[in-house]
Design an enzyme around this catalytic site. Sequence first.
Site, short mmCIF file in Angstrom:
data_model
loop_
_atom_site.label_atom_id
_atom_site.label_comp_id
_atom_site.label_asym_id
_atom_site.label_seq_id
_atom_site.Cartn_x
_atom_site.Cartn_y
_atom_site.Cartn_z
N HIS A 198 59.94 -51.54 63.92
CA HIS A 198 60.59 -50.33 64.38
C HIS A 198 59.60 -49.23 64.79
O HIS A 198 59.94 -48.37 65.59
CB HIS A 198 61.53 -49.78 63.30
CG HIS A 198 62.81 -50.53 63.18
ND1 HIS A 198 62.92 -51.70 62.48
CD2 HIS A 198 64.03 -50.28 63.72
CE1 HIS A 198 64.17 -52.14 62.57
NE2 HIS A 198 64.86 -51.31 63.32
N GLY A 199 58.43 -49.27 64.22
CA GLY A 199 57.47 -48.24 64.61
C GLY A 199 56.14 -48.42 63.92
O GLY A 199 56.05 -49.01 62.84
#
Lengths: 471, 494
Positions: B326-327
Amino acid sequence: MNKTTLKRLIAAVIFVIVTLGLFIKTVDILKWKDTTGDYVSSLEQLYNTPDDLIDVVFVGSSHTYCGIYPCIMWEKYGISAFDMSVSGQDRISALYHLEELLKKQKPSVVVVDLYAITYGRGIVEGNYYRNTLSLKPSVNSYRHMKEYCTEDEFKSYLTRLPIVHTRYRELQKYDFVDYLPNDFCRGEGLTFNIDPYASLSEARFSEPFPAELSKEDVEWLDRLRKMSEEHGFSLEFMVMPYDTGYHEQGVYDAVSLYADRYGLQMNDLNRMADGLGLDIKRDFADALHLNAFGACKVSDWFADYLTERYELKDHRGDESYRQWDDDLRYFYHKLYVNELKDCNSASALLKKADRLDKDEMFFVTCEAVEGADPEVVEALIRFGIEKEAQERGGTWLLVDGVLTQIYDNTDNEWPKIVKLGNLNTMEIKYNGPGEGGNVRFNNIDLSNKGAQVGFLIYDKLIGDLTLYKTY
Amino acid sequence: MLFNSLEFILFFPAVTLGFFLLPKRVKPVWLLLASYFFYMCWNPYYIVLILLTTFVTFLSGILIDKSKGQSSKRLIMALCIVFNIGILVLFKYFDFILLNLNKVFGVFGVRAVSNPFNFLLPVGISFYTFQAIGYVIDVYRKDVKAERNFIDYALFVSFFPQLVAGPIERSGNLLCQIKDIRKKNLFDYQNAVSGFGLMLWGLFLKMVIADRAAIFVDKVFTEYYALGSVELIFGAVLFSLQIYADFAGYSSVAIGAARVMGIRLMDNFDTPYFSKSIAEFWRRWHISLSFWFRDYLYIPLGGNRKGTFRKYLNLFITFMVSGLWHGASWNYVAWGAVHGIYQIVGGITKPIRERCYDRLNVKRNTFSFGLLKRIITFLLVAFAWIFFRARSLKASLIYISRMFTCFDPWVLFNEGIYGVALSRKEFNILIVSVIVLFAVSVVKYKKKIDIGTFLYEENLWFRWAALIGLILSIVVFGEYGIDFSSAKFIYFDF
């Protein structure tokens, strides 16, 4: 194509039409509606003017609509003037607003206020929208936005909805129904506010000291000149009285030289302020704007000046110019109500009641109070309300010179509902002395609340309440 | 080009019209060109990377198919995966890796290494990379045949509705449908109507709910150090709403757009906040990604086939990686780890909880029991979202600490809550929208159909009222354009 497909196609078309209709109505509610503040829109007033009626146009910003009242010129000489003015109107907008007017009007004189030459786009966000979104979508408004907007914001201005859709946060009555003054007003913004501390710059007394005009300044003046040649109107410049700085005065003096070079007339009303009889303590709403008292003087001067200089037709008596007649009545209504608001006694107010116009409905509400002021009692008796009736309490209506009691507080009858136009209702009842809810105008409580007498005026010309005062 | 933009409103009808009017053999080319155009609107240079991924995975699929031995197939697959993950790591994680390496170097007094690159993260790279890798693994596993038609395969990788934010499609679903484009007439009235409804619903979720909630959330997560418990709890709850509405909204538009063109994408969100457990939550939230990780990471690691300890370890690793996907930041990893811990603790304590229910005579087949489980699950998920949203791990810890220590319930009664970021009017709009969302979610939960299909099956007047209501809500209440953030009535802005 089979039956089912045809049915579906028809359904789809109807769906699109219904959706589009609701969408258009929604946009109509949300769209921008003012140019001067509070639903007053000179562009709307322009669009409501039949073709080919306007003879004189004043172009400018709030300086113009605060300082030039077409109704004064109309009253004196039957001049059909119009203020093509918008709050914060800049140079670019001035050109396109004038173009918009020239689509359907053929004025013989256009007077342009030079204040716009002293600033760019300005800093008030609302004015960006006033100047661009008040024009109906057209090639002219497209060109206006192309020249006015930055690249980033152009799309939002062009489609309008990205700007106006958030107006759901501020919707008022006149977003849903027409604001009646826009039907007949001629672009002015009436204000009776007095700023006793206003001042005019000493620069107006100085010898002319022309500054250097920028390339953009000259370009703007040239474009105005070209428009006057193309459309065949006489172009004049003016500077409205306000507290100028020395730099601004220098720019105006430079424009004066430009005007001389091209044989154009320019009137610097700042330098002429004393000659116009302007009273600095009474004629200004603030440092930048005249009020109604100052505007009457300036407009009166312009009426004489234009009549002397141009052959302008007197249109009084012509049915097609009824908007100017209504505008004049509106001005007097506002002037009258302003006088009433200044009355510091009921008797002083009642003395002026005989000047009510046929469109004004005058409500008087009396309540029995302890320690009633005998002066008020006497004034009401002279007005036509007997002492016993005052003591019983009730509501009276004066309209068209006829006074009628419409509610008696001792009768305990059902509330009296007075329909005022299609949208407004006055509800009158009696909950008790000093109680709230005795008089309601569209759910707004306008009861006496302990006062001996209350006065309300409903103005049919504008479809709204204009006075509420208690003593 | 965002879905909620004027450009897309013009782009989509034009592409759809062209798609239905063009001859069948040209349709895939048309869609492919449209997809590349869509992608290049973000940045023209992005096309290089997606073409690279497309070529490499296309070629790998064919090579795997043609290879004789299992070890060579495995090698090709592994090289392909490494290559594509390598691109992803380079663009998405290089800065993060360097930052942490420099921190370690700092501890040992070694000079920090500067970043020689200045890469802009290509939008959607995580999605299409996973989609392409999934295809290669499917070919290796013989779940699908290697695609020989480059146009079809390229369209599978870059199909514009799902290109930048999913759903991450499986070749067995999407590739087959792409191949059918040349064979069937894909216009279907039901698909068009339900697809259109889904698109509107998605825009409503995104523009009316998510972007509105974001105003409050952004303020709270920026000024968390000065706010009290109530505001912070609101912030966490509204972020749960925001991220759901944002992501599910985008997926809904993607699925709806594809459906209009007769292509069925997988459902990506199935009322996740109605879940009664964290395990169930992950079967309902970002389904395409969860299933991708299950099939291509968790199961290859051994899944639950190697004993309890390995099962939990595999779960934990999968969730940590999911967080990282996600990041590129430790707080995403922490978020993933929290969910991993939830699953592990949930699994370990399940027998204990069952025994407690028996002892306490708790009726498990009741509405109240289900409601309680749903509330607890939601609170656990909302708590985990704090790590996801906060600027950093440290910020999330401070946020949580203040949430439990800065008691200020009076803001609910003195209307102080309206002074944080959203006025009363905006809160009311949000509440009404959430009620609508809740009602639609209940319909989906009970009937197991999406809003588009539901509306299609209803009477005409209801369908029209709903669609027109959505359109007008988006137009009026959507967060777009110039914002009058001031509460002042601007007509008085003289």
